[in-house]
Design an enzyme around this catalytic site. Structure first.
Site, PDB file in Angstrom:
ATOM      1  N   GLU A  44       0.859  -1.191   0.000  1.00 41.31           N
ATOM      2  CA  GLU A  44       0.000   0.000   0.000  1.00 41.31           C
ATOM      3  C   GLU A  44       0.887   1.229   0.000  1.00 41.31           C
ATOM      4  O   GLU A  44       2.050   1.154   0.404  1.00 41.31           O
ATOM      5  CB  GLU A  44      -0.880   0.003   1.256  1.00 41.31           C
ATOM      6  CG  GLU A  44      -0.067   0.179   2.526  1.00 41.31           C
ATOM      7  CD  GLU A  44      -0.819  -0.250   3.791  1.00 41.31           C
ATOM      8  OE1 GLU A  44      -1.645   0.530   4.248  1.00 41.31           O
ATOM      9  OE2 GLU A  44      -0.542  -1.348   4.300  1.00 41.31           O
ATOM     10  N   LYS A  75      11.090   2.783  -0.164  1.00 41.64           N
ATOM     11  CA  LYS A  75      11.022   4.211  -0.478  1.00 41.64           C
ATOM     12  C   LYS A  75      11.222   4.472  -1.969  1.00 41.64           C
ATOM     13  O   LYS A  75      11.967   3.759  -2.629  1.00 41.64           O
ATOM     14  CB  LYS A  75      12.090   4.977   0.312  1.00 41.64           C
ATOM     15  CG  LYS A  75      11.968   4.849   1.827  1.00 41.64           C
ATOM     16  CD  LYS A  75      10.704   5.471   2.392  1.00 41.64           C
ATOM     17  CE  LYS A  75      10.854   6.912   2.766  1.00 41.64           C
ATOM     18  NZ  LYS A  75      11.620   7.227   3.930  1.00 41.64           N
ATOM     19  N   ASP A  94       2.598  10.470   3.061  1.00 41.76           N
ATOM     20  CA  ASP A  94       3.523  11.424   3.662  1.00 41.76           C
ATOM     21  C   ASP A  94       2.750  12.441   4.499  1.00 41.76           C
ATOM     22  O   ASP A  94       2.504  13.566   4.076  1.00 41.76           O
ATOM     23  CB  ASP A  94       4.321  12.121   2.547  1.00 41.76           C
ATOM     24  CG  ASP A  94       5.584  12.758   3.079  1.00 41.76           C
ATOM     25  OD1 ASP A  94       5.872  12.587   4.284  1.00 41.76           O
ATOM     26  OD2 ASP A  94       6.278  13.422   2.293  1.00 41.76           O
ATOM     27  N   TYR A  99      -4.789   2.566   8.455  1.00 41.68           N
ATOM     28  CA  TYR A  99      -4.004   1.438   7.952  1.00 41.68           C
ATOM     29  C   TYR A  99      -3.445   0.524   9.044  1.00 41.68           C
ATOM     30  O   TYR A  99      -2.723  -0.423   8.769  1.00 41.68           O
ATOM     31  CB  TYR A  99      -2.863   1.926   7.058  1.00 41.68           C
ATOM     32  CG  TYR A  99      -1.950   2.956   7.706  1.00 41.68           C
ATOM     33  CD1 TYR A  99      -1.173   2.630   8.807  1.00 41.68           C
ATOM     34  CD2 TYR A  99      -1.876   4.252   7.218  1.00 41.68           C
ATOM     35  CE1 TYR A  99      -0.356   3.566   9.411  1.00 41.68           C
ATOM     36  CE2 TYR A  99      -1.060   5.195   7.814  1.00 41.68           C
ATOM     37  CZ  TYR A  99      -0.301   4.851   8.915  1.00 41.68           C
ATOM     38  OH  TYR A  99       0.507   5.771   9.509  1.00 41.68           O
ATOM     39  N   LYS A 157       2.801   4.551   1.068  1.00 43.47           N
ATOM     40  CA  LYS A 157       3.239   5.161   2.323  1.00 43.47           C
ATOM     41  C   LYS A 157       2.877   6.635   2.234  1.00 43.47           C
ATOM     42  O   LYS A 157       3.434   7.377   1.429  1.00 43.47           O
ATOM     43  CB  LYS A 157       4.744   4.974   2.509  1.00 43.47           C
ATOM     44  CG  LYS A 157       5.240   5.539   3.820  1.00 43.47           C
ATOM     45  CD  LYS A 157       6.644   5.037   4.119  1.00 43.47           C
ATOM     46  CE  LYS A 157       7.095   5.352   5.529  1.00 43.47           C
ATOM     47  NZ  LYS A 157       7.212   6.770   5.806  1.00 43.47           N
ATOM     48  N   CYS A 193      36.642  22.118  24.780  1.00 45.90           N
ATOM     49  CA  CYS A 193      36.206  22.701  23.503  1.00 45.90           C
ATOM     50  C   CYS A 193      34.748  23.136  23.659  1.00 45.90           C
ATOM     51  O   CYS A 193      33.871  22.303  23.894  1.00 45.90           O
ATOM     52  CB  CYS A 193      36.327  21.679  22.377  1.00 45.90           C
ATOM     53  SG  CYS A 193      35.586  22.266  20.834  1.00 45.90           S
ATOM     54  N   CYS A 224      38.344  16.800  17.075  1.00 46.31           N
ATOM     55  CA  CYS A 224      38.989  17.790  17.934  1.00 46.31           C
ATOM     56  C   CYS A 224      39.448  17.080  19.202  1.00 46.31           C
ATOM     57  O   CYS A 224      38.704  16.282  19.776  1.00 46.31           O
ATOM     58  CB  CYS A 224      37.974  18.872  18.267  1.00 46.31           C
ATOM     59  SG  CYS A 224      38.424  19.869  19.678  1.00 46.31           S
ATOM     60  N   CYS A 267      37.951  25.674  19.027  1.00 51.28           N
ATOM     61  CA  CYS A 267      38.818  25.866  20.195  1.00 51.28           C
ATOM     62  C   CYS A 267      40.299  25.902  19.832  1.00 51.28           C
ATOM     63  O   CYS A 267      41.135  26.180  20.700  1.00 51.28           O
ATOM     64  CB  CYS A 267      38.562  24.788  21.248  1.00 51.28           C
ATOM     65  SG  CYS A 267      39.201  23.169  20.786  1.00 51.28           S
ATOM     66  N   CYS A 322      40.872  22.453  15.349  1.00 42.38           N
ATOM     67  CA  CYS A 322      39.445  22.661  15.564  1.00 42.38           C
ATOM     68  C   CYS A 322      39.123  24.137  15.328  1.00 42.38           C
ATOM     69  O   CYS A 322      39.747  25.010  15.931  1.00 42.38           O
ATOM     70  CB  CYS A 322      39.085  22.252  16.986  1.00 42.38           C
ATOM     71  SG  CYS A 322      37.420  22.724  17.443  1.00 42.38           S
TER      72      CYS A 322
HETATM   73  S1  IVH Z   1       2.302   1.011   9.093  1.00 45.39           S
HETATM   74  C1  IVH Z   1       3.798  -0.983  12.847  1.00 45.39           C
HETATM   75  N1  IVH Z   1       1.359   1.962   6.847  1.00 45.39           N
HETATM   76  O1  IVH Z   1       5.176   5.681   8.219  1.00 45.39           O
HETATM   77  C2  IVH Z   1       3.719  -0.290  11.556  1.00 45.39           C
HETATM   78  N2  IVH Z   1       2.730   3.379   8.173  1.00 45.39           N
HETATM   79  O2  IVH Z   1       7.934   4.825   9.523  1.00 45.39           O
HETATM   80  C3  IVH Z   1       3.015   0.990  11.633  1.00 45.39           C
HETATM   81  N3  IVH Z   1       3.011   5.619   7.275  1.00 45.39           N
HETATM   82  O3  IVH Z   1       4.856   6.390  11.607  1.00 45.39           O
HETATM   83  C4  IVH Z   1       3.084   1.788  10.426  1.00 45.39           C
HETATM   84  N4  IVH Z   1       1.781   5.343   5.483  1.00 45.39           N
HETATM   85  O4  IVH Z   1       3.266   7.561  10.047  1.00 45.39           O
HETATM   86  C5  IVH Z   1       2.114   2.205   7.925  1.00 45.39           C
HETATM   87  N5  IVH Z   1       0.415   2.698   4.864  1.00 45.39           N
HETATM   88  C6  IVH Z   1       1.160   2.927   5.931  1.00 45.39           C
HETATM   89  C7  IVH Z   1       1.768   4.180   6.157  1.00 45.39           C
HETATM   90  C8  IVH Z   1       2.560   4.354   7.293  1.00 45.39           C
HETATM   91  C9  IVH Z   1       2.524   6.197   6.168  1.00 45.39           C
HETATM   92  C10 IVH Z   1       3.927   6.285   8.227  1.00 45.39           C
HETATM   93  C11 IVH Z   1       3.469   6.234   9.665  1.00 45.39           C
HETATM   94  C12 IVH Z   1       4.598   5.653  10.447  1.00 45.39           C
HETATM   95  C13 IVH Z   1       5.730   5.745   9.489  1.00 45.39           C
HETATM   96  C14 IVH Z   1       6.630   4.538   9.698  1.00 45.39           C
END
Ligand code: IVH
Length: 631
Positions: free
Chosen positions: A54, A254, A58, A166, A56, A378, A372, A351, A348
């Site tokens: 699914e 990612k 932002d 989610y 991720k 320092c 340093c 210092c 450094c």
């Molecule tokens: S699952 C135990 N699913 O990513 C797992 N996280 O680094 C819980 N996030 O803090 C996270 N989309 O804010 C999950 N489809 C998704 C997500 C998601 C965004 C974020 C979430 C979490 C961070 C994990």
């Protein structure tokens, strides 16, 4: 990345911690993720293993607690253990149900997901802000965070926030057996869920979802920064459990970082808390993936040489999520005439002490980092240590951030951690009161003293982390706190461990996450008299709370030391170890008089023999499972 729980909002402690995800960047790392899972569970390469994929999102994560169908609290992630209470604000978000009357909705359920702002809503908001002369947000994520963390819920209500569910926190009665089906149940109860979630049967399926979502990324209407893969079976998720702060059963794949080209205007040397000299690139400001970038790290002097960059060059920079921007390369065709290579300083810049590259004992090679040699004399190191000391995951003192620490340090008000706690006493008899400083008043000074007092009692893990020992991050600090329980026991053991033949040393290096390098750093820290003096002065002012033993009541193996040997049939060695630790047992690698049980699988060899010699109780795998019970 959560914001520090602010005093502006009440705090909510998460009964089930809000975790983060490990990141992977390549197809082969996705394969490694699956291999690790199969290995941990002892699954054959061709055994079926369903994985969900699914987007991720932002945004920022949120935990919604429902009791008898009513939203009773909403909290941000905070540091994962404790977040901010934003219930009043969340109640104004249109797509989050305040009440659910479905008969199959459980009595207690914490629904977790991501709050975000759609791209077009973000643009409209920024135009409105600009017209009003108010703050313009750098990106939709910041806009969502700023909108949610408003003291006035009416402002949140006027901001177009959205949500995708989610995950979940406390959930005594889940509606299904798989990740996918639970999320579908969320949808059935009226929560928005992401329509692009898929169940995959193979790594190829997973990579296909990744490729197709990435291709359509720009048309989704909201920002995403990758794909999250999760093991679909909740039973397998439970068996897999967690490492440190991330689940073994999930990972974020990612998207590649965004890139841009700009001019390297200068290289500045920063001195960190451990004395490391870090070159920082000052760039002509450039927008990369929606964020203005003007600094980038260059890591160390070898890196500058390897990249061949000179001040004045055009450089390609990349930014990946929250990671500090990096310089990838310079563009030779654009190099101005007369550019000179950068000369890295050998003293450094703060210092004036010699800055040296030590020879690594293990590899015999020169360390990449120049340090340093000024130690606490320092000012840069001293002030960086103080900044670390008050940082979010350490003492986290409201109103005492990097800026205030730097100013107090510069004026000689706070030069050591203990002096933070004597500040109020000294202020009372000072001619130059804090309340009279620029930017301060009576109220803010009183609030600062209150915030400092609130931290006179602190958890052992935070305390250890706050000391700023090299290589001791949050996870290691937690592990050490668990192992030693009290600061006194920890310090005594660390002093004893300076003898590498001692039992204290053996105990230290058998702690999770502590190898010879980390152990060496901790021992070196306690070896230094000035560190011990600084700690003693600090302990006159603060109380370090002992670690409460985890709730393993009902576990008959809590506190026992177990050694696994031979081939197990019901679970892999890694799984057996994780399960034992969950139940409060300590898993050791070798048999000694301190061992309580040796669990012997098929073909057990020398460890079994040793157990018999020492008359340690030997259990079969089934006997062990019966004893550990419950799971
Ligand atoms: S699952 C135990 N699913 O990513 C797992 N996280 O680094 C819980 N996030 O803090 C996270 N989309 O804010 C999950 N489809 C998704 C997500 C998601 C965004 C974020 C979430 C979490 C961070 C994990």
């Amino acid at each position: 990345m959560g914001a520090a729980p602010s005093e502006k909002f009440g705090k909510v402690s998460h009964k089930v911690p809000m975790l983060s995800l490990g990141n992977v960047f390549s197809d082969s790392e996705v394969r490694d993720f699956l291999d690790r899972i199969r290995r941990f569970l002892g699954l054959a390469e061709d055994a079926p293993l369903e994985i969900t994929a699914e987007p991720k999102i932002d945004g920022l994560s949120l935990s919604l607690r429902y009791e008898r169908g009513r939203l009773v609290s909403a909290a941000t992630r905070g540091d994962g253990a404790e977040g901010e209470n934003v219930t009043a604000n969340v109640a104004t978000i249109a797509c989050i149900p305040n009440e659910i009357s479905a008969p199959d909705f459980p009595d207690v359920l914490e629904v977790r997901g991501e709050v975000y702002m759609a791209a077009k809503d973000f643009q409209a908001l920024n135009e409105r802000q600009k017209a009003e002369g108010s703050k313009v947000f750098a990106n939709p994520r910041n806009a969502a965070a700023g909108s949610l963390r408003q003291l006035d819920a009416a402002i949140t209500a006027s901001r177009p926030l959205k949500f995708f569910a989610y995950a979940w926190g406390e959930a005594p009665a889940l509606p299904a057996e798989t990740q996918y089906d639970v999320v579908q149940a969320f949808a059935h109860w009226g929560f928005p869920v992401n329509p692009l979630m898929k169940v995959c049967q193979s790594v190829n399926d997973m990579l296909a979802v990744y490729a197709s979502v990435e291709e359509n990324r720009a048309t989704l209407g909201y920002d995403i920064d990758g794909i999250v893969y999760k093991v679909n079976s909740l039973e397998l998720q439970r068996r897999l459990g967690f490492v440190s702060r991330s689940p073994r059963w999930a990972v974020a794949h990612k998207f590649p970082a965004e890139k841009a080209v700009t001019v390297l205007e200068g290289i500045e040397i920063q001195v960190g808390r451990t004395g490391a000299l870090t070159p920082v690139a000052r760039l002509k400001p450039v927008t990369v993936g929606g964020v203005v970038v003007q600094n980038a790290t260059l890591h160390n002097e070898d890196e500058i040489e390897r990249k061949g960059v000179c001040v004045g060059d055009w450089v390609r920079v990349q930014r990946a999520g929250d990671v500090i921007p990096q310089i990838l390369e310079y563009l030779p065709e654009k190099r101005p005439e007369g550019t000179e290579p950068f000369v890295f300083p050998e003293v450094c810049p703060v210092c004036g002490s010699h800055a040296v590259r030590e020879v690594n004992e293990k590899t015999g090679k020169l360390d990449a980092v120049r340090r340093c040699t000024g130690g606490l004399t320092c000012p840069a190191q001293a002030v960086e240590r103080l900044k670390h000391f008050v940082s979010r995951n350490a003492f986290d003192i409201e109103g005492l951030g990097e800026k205030q620490i730097a100013a107090f340090f510069a004026d000689g008000l706070v030069r050591s951690p203990a002096e933070i706690f004597t500040l109020e006493r000294r202020d009372k008899v000072s001619l130059k009161r804090i309340a009279n400083r620029e930017g301060w008043g009576k109220r803010s000074a009183d609030n600062l003293f209150k915030a400092i007092d609130a931290r006179r009692s602190i958890g052992l893990d935070r305390f250890i982390y706050a000391l700023g020992i090299r290589h001791v991050g949050e996870a290691t600090a937690k592990d050490l706190a668990k192992t030693y329980s009290t600061f006194e026991a920890f310090q005594t053991a660390m002093i004893a461990a300076s003898d590498a033949g001692s039992e204290a040393y053996a105990d230290l290096t058998s702690t999770d996450g502590v190898g010879v390098v980390v152990a060496g750093a901790i021992i070196a820290f306690f070896d230094e008299q000035h560190n011990r003096d600084a700690i003693a002065a600090l302990l006159d002012e603060v109380t370090v709370e002992a670690v409460e033993a985890p709730d393993t009541s009902g576990s008959s193996v809590a506190g026992k030391t177990v050694v696994f040997t031979g081939t197990l049939t019901k679970m892999t060695r890694a799984e057996a170890k994780a399960m034992a630790e969950r139940l409060g047992a300590k898993v050791a690698g070798s048999v000694s008089k301190k061992t309580d049980y040796v669990v012997a699988g098929a073909d057990a060899g020398s460890k079994l023999k040793k157990a018999q010699e020492l008359s340690v109780a030997v259990l079969s795998e089934d006997e062990w499972l019966a004893l550990a019970g419950g799971e």
